[in-house]
Write a protein that holds these residues in place. Structure first.
Motif, PDB file in Angstrom:
ATOM      1  N   GLU A  59       8.972   7.071   1.717  1.00  0.00           N
ATOM      2  CA  GLU A  59       9.650   7.866   2.740  1.00  0.00           C
ATOM      3  C   GLU A  59       9.054   7.636   4.122  1.00  0.00           C
ATOM      4  N   LEU A  60       7.789   7.211   4.171  1.00  0.00           N
ATOM      5  CA  LEU A  60       7.165   6.964   5.470  1.00  0.00           C
ATOM      6  C   LEU A  60       7.809   5.794   6.192  1.00  0.00           C
ATOM      7  N   LEU A  61       8.419   4.881   5.443  1.00  0.00           N
ATOM      8  CA  LEU A  61       9.067   3.729   6.062  1.00  0.00           C
ATOM      9  C   LEU A  61      10.485   4.039   6.503  1.00  0.00           C
ATOM     10  N   ASN A  62      11.084   5.113   6.009  1.00  0.00           N
ATOM     11  CA  ASN A  62      12.451   5.476   6.344  1.00  0.00           C
ATOM     12  C   ASN A  62      12.444   6.384   7.579  1.00  0.00           C
ATOM     13  N   PRO A  63      13.006   5.947   8.710  1.00  0.00           N
ATOM     14  CA  PRO A  63      12.936   6.763   9.931  1.00  0.00           C
ATOM     15  C   PRO A  63      13.814   8.004   9.899  1.00  0.00           C
ATOM     16  N   LEU A  79       0.828  -1.203   0.000  1.00  0.00           N
ATOM     17  CA  LEU A  79       0.000   0.000   0.000  1.00  0.00           C
ATOM     18  C   LEU A  79       0.860   1.249   0.000  1.00  0.00           C
ATOM     19  N   VAL A  80       1.896   1.270   0.812  1.00  0.00           N
ATOM     20  CA  VAL A  80       2.795   2.431   0.869  1.00  0.00           C
ATOM     21  C   VAL A  80       3.514   2.597  -0.465  1.00  0.00           C
ATOM     22  N   MET A  81       3.956   1.508  -1.045  1.00  0.00           N
ATOM     23  CA  MET A  81       4.660   1.594  -2.322  1.00  0.00           C
ATOM     24  C   MET A  81       3.722   2.020  -3.455  1.00  0.00           C
ATOM     25  N   SER A  82       2.459   1.635  -3.398  1.00  0.00           N
ATOM     26  CA  SER A  82       1.536   2.004  -4.465  1.00  0.00           C
ATOM     27  C   SER A  82       1.206   3.490  -4.434  1.00  0.00           C
ATOM     28  N   HIS A  83       1.307   4.118  -3.279  1.00  0.00           N
ATOM     29  CA  HIS A  83       1.064   5.559  -3.167  1.00  0.00           C
ATOM     30  C   HIS A  83       2.331   6.360  -3.383  1.00  0.00           C
ATOM     31  N   ASN A  84       3.417   5.696  -3.746  1.00  0.00           N
ATOM     32  CA  ASN A  84       4.703   6.340  -4.025  1.00  0.00           C
ATOM     33  C   ASN A  84       5.201   7.194  -2.867  1.00  0.00           C
ATOM     34  N   GLY A 123      11.526  12.544  11.792  1.00  0.00           N
ATOM     35  CA  GLY A 123      12.107  11.421  12.522  1.00  0.00           C
ATOM     36  C   GLY A 123      11.028  10.397  12.823  1.00  0.00           C
ATOM     37  N   GLN A 124      10.795  10.141  14.108  1.00  0.00           N
ATOM     38  CA  GLN A 124       9.752   9.201  14.518  1.00  0.00           C
ATOM     39  C   GLN A 124       8.458   9.912  14.904  1.00  0.00           C
ATOM     40  N   ASP A 125       8.473  11.259  15.007  1.00  0.00           N
ATOM     41  CA  ASP A 125       7.299  12.017  15.429  1.00  0.00           C
ATOM     42  C   ASP A 125       6.419  12.334  14.232  1.00  0.00           C
ATOM     43  N   ILE A 126       5.120  12.057  14.362  1.00  0.00           N
ATOM     44  CA  ILE A 126       4.146  12.353  13.324  1.00  0.00           C
ATOM     45  C   ILE A 126       3.121  13.309  13.904  1.00  0.00           C
TER      46      ILE A 126
END
Length: 118
Positions: free
Chosen positions: A50-54, A42-47, A76-79
């Motif tokens: 970067e959300l997976l890279n901390p 799902l993350v890859m399909s939305h291009n 960083g880790q804060d959203i």
């Protein structure tokens, strides 16, 4: 008697094979692996990998210019999720200068000279 029964059934007969739950025991593990794979897909399909890279900072604007606009910032880790409100910022202050947009799209800031305007 026991040794005779063992010889008759042979090595292929195992009493644990009679338990019907042995095949179901790993379904939870399989479901977890499937859900993680689905999340990555799902993350890859939305291009937006970067959300997976901390270490990478990301800002996403959802529904820009609409009433339900959201700004999602990941540092960083804060959203942090910022929702649009109808409040208008205000206060007192002074003009610092003028900004001009050139025909090629660049923006030029020209500060005010206080000694000339006084």
């Amino acid at each position: 008697m026991r040794s005779r029964r063992y010889r008759r059934t042979g090595i292929l007969h195992d009493p644990e094979d009679e338990n019907p739950m042995t095949g179901v025991a790993n379904l939870f593990d399989i479901a977890m692996v499937f859900s993680v794979a689905l999340l990555v897909a799902l993350v890859m399909s939305h291009n937006i990998p970067e959300l997976l890279n901390p270490t990478e900072d990301v800002t996403i604007v959802k529904n820009p210019g609409e009433k339900n606009m959201q700004i999602i910032e990941k540092k960083g880790q804060d959203i942090k999720v910022l929702n649009r409100t109808d409040e208008v910022g205000g206060g007192t202050g002074e003009a610092l200068g003028t900004a001009y947009r050139l025909s090629d799209g660049r923006v030029v800031y020209v500060p005010e000279n206080k000694s000339e305007t006084s």
